[in-house]
Design a protein around this motif. Structure first.
Motif: not given
Length: 446
Positions: A225-229
């Motif tokens: 869900r996280s762009n960074k991840l």
């Protein structure tokens, strides 16, 4: 379809008096669906339910009694339930937490039904679904094909018993090592193996690898869900293949600017998906093996064939006279790590390696394996016995009198004395093709 050994485990589950709904765990395209379709042929009634299909998914997410759901599943499959045993296979079950929760009711209300489920990243469902049927399901890992399965797929079943024979395998050593070299390049992904068997051409499997690698990248969008991840996971899936078999540092992994916390989280996600394992060291020589999670791990991917293709080293392997010389020995270690997982079907099986000391007095053994309450050291190395100094150091520090060397030469047993401590031990030198039967060989001859 060529025969997979795990089909025997499915039939054992079918015969078990304490059977529970079975969840097949494994990475994408390791053969979960194909195996279950084959298994389903042994039942009078077989229902295949794919929860990628919205209509099928709706059956599990609409309130109704379980008996009515079962009738509706038969109707949607266009089948009439006959007398006899019924297998229901729920594929891509991670798409519906409600379907996961219903597994306990299959167990409690309809124990006469045989229920198998499969899907990707099921642990993520566990994390968010408080009604996960803990204690009401069983697990079975599905992994890439082992070497013995590759031999069977190649139509060489007559060699399977011989290659595990300590005496007679010597006669067929060159032939078996030739087959193993092919397996090393092709790997164990079932579709790649089948394509190679059909075409006898390595180039013919390229599109299989490309499709698989792209599918793994596409899965990032589904589960992160996280762009960074997402960015970190994509980076590992793009560049991590080049680090296969190496001891890695999480901070700045593969020359990136990513922090240890972000890389660690990304690796945990990929490990949940069973795409890789971070293999940590242990300093212990006695059971149980306790790993040092604060130390640097080795990166081992699910399949050596995928590594060879993604890292672009197939040509080096093909033209090498000895697998030990390829990619500074990392390919040899990687394939041994892969074969070690074929020794059992424990879902939580983890590999480990051994380290001792630092600097000039340091020692490292490639792998350690717990067997019959003992920790067996395993070195992947050619050369004379005196070059196995780390193996000698482990034996001196432990209570075992058995060690294993994996190499390209023929099977051999030697009674040795450690260089420093003067301790007697038996060294089993196994050709690569014997790793998958290591425990039985040691038990019979140790």
């Amino acid at each position: 379809m060529f025969k997979r050994k795990i089909i025997n485990n499915l039939h054992d589950w079918k015969r078990s008096e304490n059977r529970k709904p079975l969840i097949l765990r494994g990475a994408r395209q390791v053969g979960k669906t194909t195996l279950t379709h084959e298994f389903g042929r042994s039942f009078e009634n077989y229902l295949y339910v794919n929860l990628d299909n919205p209509e099928m998914k709706r059956v599990f997410e609409t309130e109704m009694p379980l008996d009515d759901r079962i009738k509706l599943l038969f109707a949607q499959n266009g089948k009439v339930r006959r007398s006899g045993e019924t297998l229901i296979f729920i594929d891509e079950i991670q798409n519906s937490p409600q379907a996961v929760a219903l597994l306990r009711y299959f167990y409690e209300e309809h124990p006469e039904l045989y229920v198998v489920a499969a899907g990707s990243l099921l642990e993520n469902v566990v994390d968010v679904n408080s009604s996960f049927p803990v204690g009401r399901v069983q697990y079975l890992p599905v992994r890439p094909c082992s070497f013995v399965e590759f031999v069977g797929a190649m139509g060489q079943e007559n060699l399977i018993d011989i290659m595990y024979d300590a005496v007679n395998s010597v006669v067929f050593h060159s032939r078996l090592m030739s087959l193993f070299s092919q397996y090393l390049v092709v790997g164990g992904m079932p579709e790649a193996v089948q394509r190679y068997v059909d075409m006898q051409d390595l180039l013919a499997v390229n599109d299989v690898y490309d499709t698989l690698l792209q599918a793994y990248r596409d899965d990032v969008e589904k589960y992160v869900r996280s762009n960074k991840l997402s960015d970190t996971v994509r980076f590992i899936l793009e560049h991590g293949w080049l680090m296969a078999g190496e001891t890695v540092t999480l901070t700045g992994f593969a020359g990136s600017n990513y922090k240890s916390k972000d890389v660690g989280e990304a690796f945990r996600l990929l490990q949940k998906a069973m795409l890789l394992e971070l293999v940590y060291p242990t300093t212990h020589t006695n059971a149980p093996i306790m790993t040092e999670l604060r130390r640097q791990p080795k990166l081992i991917w699910l399949d050596t064939g995928l590594v060879n293709y993604a890292a672009g080293i197939r040509g080096e392997i093909i033209h090498s006279h000895d697998v030990m010389d390829t990619w500074r020995g990392r390919v040899a270690e990687h394939i041994v790590a892969q074969e070690l997982l074929t020794l059992n079907n424990r879902i939580g099986q983890r590999r480990a390696f051994w380290t001792k000391g630092t600097g000039g007095k340091s020692a490292e053994v490639d792998f350690v394996w717990q067997m019959d309450g003992k920790v067996i050291p395993i070195e992947v190395k050619s050369g004379t016995d005196s070059h196995l100094r780390s193996l000698h150091s482990f034996v001196d520090s432990s209570g075992v009198d058995i060690a294993v060397r994996v190499w390209s030469n023929e099977y051999r047993e030697d009674d040795l004395t450690t260089i420093v401590g003067g301790k007697r031990f038996r060294l089993f030198s196994l050709p690569f093709y014997m790793v998958g039967n290591m425990e039985e060989i040691i038990s019979k001859r140790g």
